[in-house]
Scaffold this motif. Structure first.
Motif, PDB file in Angstrom:
ATOM      1  N   GLY A 264       7.740  67.661 -27.426  1.00  0.00           N
ATOM      2  CA  GLY A 264       6.649  66.982 -26.733  1.00  0.00           C
ATOM      3  C   GLY A 264       5.492  67.942 -26.484  1.00  0.00           C
ATOM      4  N   THR A 265       4.468  67.476 -25.791  1.00  0.00           N
ATOM      5  CA  THR A 265       3.299  68.311 -25.530  1.00  0.00           C
ATOM      6  C   THR A 265       3.010  68.410 -24.036  1.00  0.00           C
ATOM      7  OG1 THR A 265       1.851  66.383 -25.825  1.00  0.00           O
ATOM      8  CG2 THR A 265       2.222  67.779 -27.748  1.00  0.00           C
ATOM      9  N   CYS A 266       2.316  69.467 -23.674  1.00  0.00           N
ATOM     10  CA  CYS A 266       1.933  69.717 -22.285  1.00  0.00           C
ATOM     11  C   CYS A 266       0.829  68.742 -21.876  1.00  0.00           C
ATOM     12  CB  CYS A 266       1.451  71.161 -22.166  1.00  0.00           C
ATOM     13  SG  CYS A 266       0.749  71.594 -20.565  1.00  0.00           S
ATOM     14  N   ASP A 267       0.976  68.152 -20.687  1.00  0.00           N
ATOM     15  CA  ASP A 267      -0.017  67.186 -20.219  1.00  0.00           C
ATOM     16  C   ASP A 267      -1.322  67.849 -19.779  1.00  0.00           C
ATOM     17  OD1 ASP A 267       1.105  64.312 -20.122  1.00  0.00           O
ATOM     18  OD2 ASP A 267       2.748  65.507 -19.354  1.00  0.00           O
ATOM     19  N   ALA A 268      -1.332  69.180 -19.717  1.00  0.00           N
ATOM     20  CA  ALA A 268      -2.559  69.881 -19.327  1.00  0.00           C
ATOM     21  C   ALA A 268      -3.339  70.377 -20.538  1.00  0.00           C
ATOM     22  CB  ALA A 268      -2.238  71.047 -18.398  1.00  0.00           C
ATOM     23  N   CYS A 269      -2.624  71.069 -21.469  1.00  0.00           N
ATOM     24  CA  CYS A 269      -3.325  71.670 -22.614  1.00  0.00           C
ATOM     25  C   CYS A 269      -3.090  70.954 -23.936  1.00  0.00           C
ATOM     26  CB  CYS A 269      -2.923  73.136 -22.754  1.00  0.00           C
ATOM     27  SG  CYS A 269      -1.191  73.366 -23.286  1.00  0.00           S
ATOM     28  N   ASP A 270      -2.173  69.976 -23.940  1.00  0.00           N
ATOM     29  CA  ASP A 270      -1.839  69.197 -25.145  1.00  0.00           C
ATOM     30  C   ASP A 270      -1.154  70.008 -26.238  1.00  0.00           C
ATOM     31  OD1 ASP A 270      -2.809  66.753 -24.179  1.00  0.00           O
ATOM     32  OD2 ASP A 270      -4.856  67.231 -24.801  1.00  0.00           O
ATOM     33  N   LYS A 271      -0.715  71.238 -25.941  1.00  0.00           N
ATOM     34  CA  LYS A 271      -0.007  72.037 -26.927  1.00  0.00           C
ATOM     35  C   LYS A 271       1.499  71.834 -26.801  1.00  0.00           C
ATOM     36  CE  LYS A 271      -3.579  75.618 -27.257  1.00  0.00           C
ATOM     37  NZ  LYS A 271      -3.895  77.063 -27.093  1.00  0.00           N
ATOM     38  N   THR A 272       2.243  72.201 -27.849  1.00  0.00           N
ATOM     39  CA  THR A 272       3.680  71.980 -27.884  1.00  0.00           C
ATOM     40  C   THR A 272       4.396  72.738 -26.772  1.00  0.00           C
ATOM     41  OG1 THR A 272       3.554  71.762 -30.289  1.00  0.00           O
ATOM     42  CG2 THR A 272       5.737  72.106 -29.341  1.00  0.00           C
ATOM     43  N   LEU A 273       5.369  72.090 -26.152  1.00  0.00           N
ATOM     44  CA  LEU A 273       6.176  72.721 -25.113  1.00  0.00           C
ATOM     45  C   LEU A 273       7.254  73.586 -25.741  1.00  0.00           C
ATOM     46  CD1 LEU A 273       6.600  69.581 -22.853  1.00  0.00           C
ATOM     47  CD2 LEU A 273       5.224  71.583 -22.302  1.00  0.00           C
ATOM     48  N   GLY A 274       7.868  74.429 -24.945  1.00  0.00           N
ATOM     49  CA  GLY A 274       8.965  75.259 -25.431  1.00  0.00           C
ATOM     50  C   GLY A 274       8.504  76.655 -25.797  1.00  0.00           C
ATOM     51  N   ASN A 275       9.033  77.182 -26.913  1.00  0.00           N
ATOM     52  CA  ASN A 275       8.715  78.533 -27.384  1.00  0.00           C
ATOM     53  C   ASN A 275       9.005  79.596 -26.325  1.00  0.00           C
ATOM     54  OD1 ASN A 275       7.838  77.881 -30.021  1.00  0.00           O
ATOM     55  ND2 ASN A 275       5.879  77.190 -29.221  1.00  0.00           N
ATOM     56  N   GLY A 276      10.092  79.429 -25.575  1.00  0.00           N
ATOM     57  CA  GLY A 276      10.498  80.451 -24.623  1.00  0.00           C
ATOM     58  C   GLY A 276       9.825  80.403 -23.278  1.00  0.00           C
ATOM     59  N   GLU A 277       9.041  79.365 -22.994  1.00  0.00           N
ATOM     60  CA  GLU A 277       8.431  79.249 -21.670  1.00  0.00           C
ATOM     61  C   GLU A 277       9.017  78.035 -20.959  1.00  0.00           C
ATOM     62  OE1 GLU A 277       4.088  78.990 -19.399  1.00  0.00           O
ATOM     63  OE2 GLU A 277       4.174  79.151 -21.568  1.00  0.00           O
ATOM     64  N   PRO A 278       9.401  78.176 -19.686  1.00  0.00           N
ATOM     65  CA  PRO A 278       9.959  77.034 -18.946  1.00  0.00           C
ATOM     66  C   PRO A 278       8.982  75.865 -18.892  1.00  0.00           C
ATOM     67  CG  PRO A 278      10.316  79.076 -17.753  1.00  0.00           C
ATOM     68  CD  PRO A 278       9.372  79.397 -18.876  1.00  0.00           C
ATOM     69  N   THR A 279       9.537  74.678 -18.878  1.00  0.00           N
ATOM     70  CA  THR A 279       8.733  73.469 -18.745  1.00  0.00           C
ATOM     71  C   THR A 279       8.851  72.956 -17.318  1.00  0.00           C
ATOM     72  OG1 THR A 279       9.131  72.848 -21.046  1.00  0.00           O
ATOM     73  CG2 THR A 279       8.438  71.099 -19.557  1.00  0.00           C
ATOM     74  N   VAL A 280       7.730  72.570 -16.732  1.00  0.00           N
ATOM     75  CA  VAL A 280       7.756  71.955 -15.408  1.00  0.00           C
ATOM     76  C   VAL A 280       7.673  70.447 -15.610  1.00  0.00           C
ATOM     77  CG1 VAL A 280       6.585  71.715 -13.194  1.00  0.00           C
ATOM     78  CG2 VAL A 280       6.642  73.943 -14.326  1.00  0.00           C
ATOM     79  N   GLU A 281       8.680  69.755 -15.125  1.00  0.00           N
ATOM     80  CA  GLU A 281       8.774  68.305 -15.329  1.00  0.00           C
ATOM     81  C   GLU A 281       8.656  67.592 -13.994  1.00  0.00           C
ATOM     82  OE1 GLU A 281      12.477  65.500 -16.234  1.00  0.00           O
ATOM     83  OE2 GLU A 281      12.029  66.863 -17.888  1.00  0.00           O
ATOM     84  N   LEU A 282       7.805  66.585 -13.924  1.00  0.00           N
ATOM     85  CA  LEU A 282       7.626  65.822 -12.694  1.00  0.00           C
ATOM     86  C   LEU A 282       8.360  64.489 -12.783  1.00  0.00           C
ATOM     87  CD1 LEU A 282       3.840  66.493 -11.978  1.00  0.00           C
ATOM     88  CD2 LEU A 282       5.843  67.848 -11.349  1.00  0.00           C
ATOM     89  N   GLY A 283       8.563  63.892 -11.648  1.00  0.00           N
ATOM     90  CA  GLY A 283       9.335  62.661 -11.576  1.00  0.00           C
ATOM     91  C   GLY A 283       8.729  61.487 -12.316  1.00  0.00           C
ATOM     92  N   ASP A 284       7.410  61.553 -12.597  1.00  0.00           N
ATOM     93  CA  ASP A 284       6.770  60.461 -13.322  1.00  0.00           C
ATOM     94  C   ASP A 284       6.845  60.654 -14.829  1.00  0.00           C
ATOM     95  OD1 ASP A 284       5.082  62.590 -13.598  1.00  0.00           O
ATOM     96  OD2 ASP A 284       3.262  61.535 -12.990  1.00  0.00           O
ATOM     97  N   GLY A 285       7.555  61.705 -15.267  1.00  0.00           N
ATOM     98  CA  GLY A 285       7.714  61.943 -16.700  1.00  0.00           C
ATOM     99  C   GLY A 285       6.718  62.924 -17.292  1.00  0.00           C
ATOM    100  N   SER A 286       5.712  63.325 -16.536  1.00  0.00           N
ATOM    101  CA  SER A 286       4.734  64.285 -17.053  1.00  0.00           C
ATOM    102  C   SER A 286       5.365  65.672 -17.136  1.00  0.00           C
ATOM    103  CB  SER A 286       3.482  64.315 -16.177  1.00  0.00           C
ATOM    104  OG  SER A 286       3.807  64.602 -14.829  1.00  0.00           O
ATOM    105  N   GLN A 287       4.937  66.460 -18.126  1.00  0.00           N
ATOM    106  CA  GLN A 287       5.508  67.787 -18.359  1.00  0.00           C
ATOM    107  C   GLN A 287       4.399  68.803 -18.605  1.00  0.00           C
ATOM    108  OE1 GLN A 287       9.476  67.661 -20.723  1.00  0.00           O
ATOM    109  NE2 GLN A 287       8.205  66.102 -21.662  1.00  0.00           N
ATOM    110  N   TYR A 288       4.650  70.035 -18.174  1.00  0.00           N
ATOM    111  CA  TYR A 288       3.656  71.091 -18.298  1.00  0.00           C
ATOM    112  C   TYR A 288       4.317  72.409 -18.682  1.00  0.00           C
ATOM    113  CZ  TYR A 288       1.074  67.797 -15.299  1.00  0.00           C
ATOM    114  OH  TYR A 288       0.489  66.675 -14.766  1.00  0.00           O
ATOM    115  N   HIS A 289       3.572  73.276 -19.402  1.00  0.00           N
ATOM    116  CA  HIS A 289       3.989  74.670 -19.492  1.00  0.00           C
ATOM    117  C   HIS A 289       3.931  75.221 -18.074  1.00  0.00           C
ATOM    118  CE1 HIS A 289       2.236  74.291 -23.684  1.00  0.00           C
ATOM    119  NE2 HIS A 289       3.427  74.777 -23.924  1.00  0.00           N
ATOM    120  N   GLN A 290       4.810  76.142 -17.740  1.00  0.00           N
ATOM    121  CA  GLN A 290       4.775  76.719 -16.402  1.00  0.00           C
ATOM    122  C   GLN A 290       3.409  77.331 -16.109  1.00  0.00           C
ATOM    123  OE1 GLN A 290       8.161  79.097 -15.107  1.00  0.00           O
ATOM    124  NE2 GLN A 290       6.766  80.626 -14.319  1.00  0.00           N
TER     125      GLN A 290
END
Length: 215
Positions: free
Chosen positions: A69-95
């Protein structure tokens, strides 16, 4: 001598049938194809492994993006060794992208995330001065892998490891809080800071050299 079984179709090779050996496994020639696009590999036969399956490098990258999936802030791919911050509404962000939309500062114990203003995460104190609060606290209701308590706001999701409170996501060796990228310890397979992993690798290499010198 045991019978050879194709790594893809699990069928036994028949007498006189060609066997292609790749990735330390036997394949029917027609079975050794990219797991995503189902096309054969080029003249060099090079490929990469994605979840144990052979893929073209471009297909592997595309599969990683589809799965992560992609980060809701920068639109770049999640993962690659960085934790993902996930909110209860389903939105996800790079830390590193999970910051207050008003003051642009990260969330921590003293100034936690609690609300969204116009769909953007904000500190509670910053939301008080915003025009209007469109969403109240969003709860994840997940259990922290480390302490077992319910996580009630932003949760760090570490692929293959678990979900953590921000303060619980720490180096398994020295206990320092992990921020940005994390590293998996070669022996324990738990998140560690880079200095602890480097220290272990150096010690392991030194011991290996000593063992080989005694032979």
């Amino acid at each position: 001598m045991g019978k050879k079984i194709c790594a893809k179709c699990d069928k036994e090779f028949q007498p006189g049938e060609s066997v292609l050996t790749a990735l330390d496994k036997p394949w029917h020639v027609s079975c050794f194809v990219c797991a995503k696009c189902n096309k054969p590999f080029g003249g060099g036969g090079s490929c990469v492994l994605e979840n144990g399956k052979p893929m073209h490098e471009d297909c592997s990258k595309a599969q990683f993006e589809d799965d992560s999936g992609t980060c809701d802030a920068c639109d770049k791919t999640l993962g690659n060794g960085e934790p993902t911050v996930e909110l209860g509404d389903g939105s996800q962000y790079h830390q590193s992208c999970f910051k207050c939309n008003v003051c642009d500062k990260p969330f921590d114990k003293k100034s936690p995330y609690h609300v969204k203003v116009n769909g953007k995460p904000c500190h509670t104190k910053c939301a008080d001065v915003a025009d209007d609060v469109t969403e109240k606290i969003i709860r994840n209701n997940k259990e922290c892998t480390k302490c077992g308590k319910t996580i009630t706001s932003g949760v760090k999701v570490v692929p293959g490891v678990g979900s953590f409170h921000a303060e619980c996501f720490a180096c398994d060796t020295c206990g320092c809080e992990l921020s940005g990228k994390y590293f998996i310890h070669p022996k324990t397979e738990k998140p560690n800071c880079k200095p602890c992993v480097d220290k272990f690798v150096k010690k392991w290499d030194r011991n290996k050299e000593e063992r080989e010198a005694k032979k």
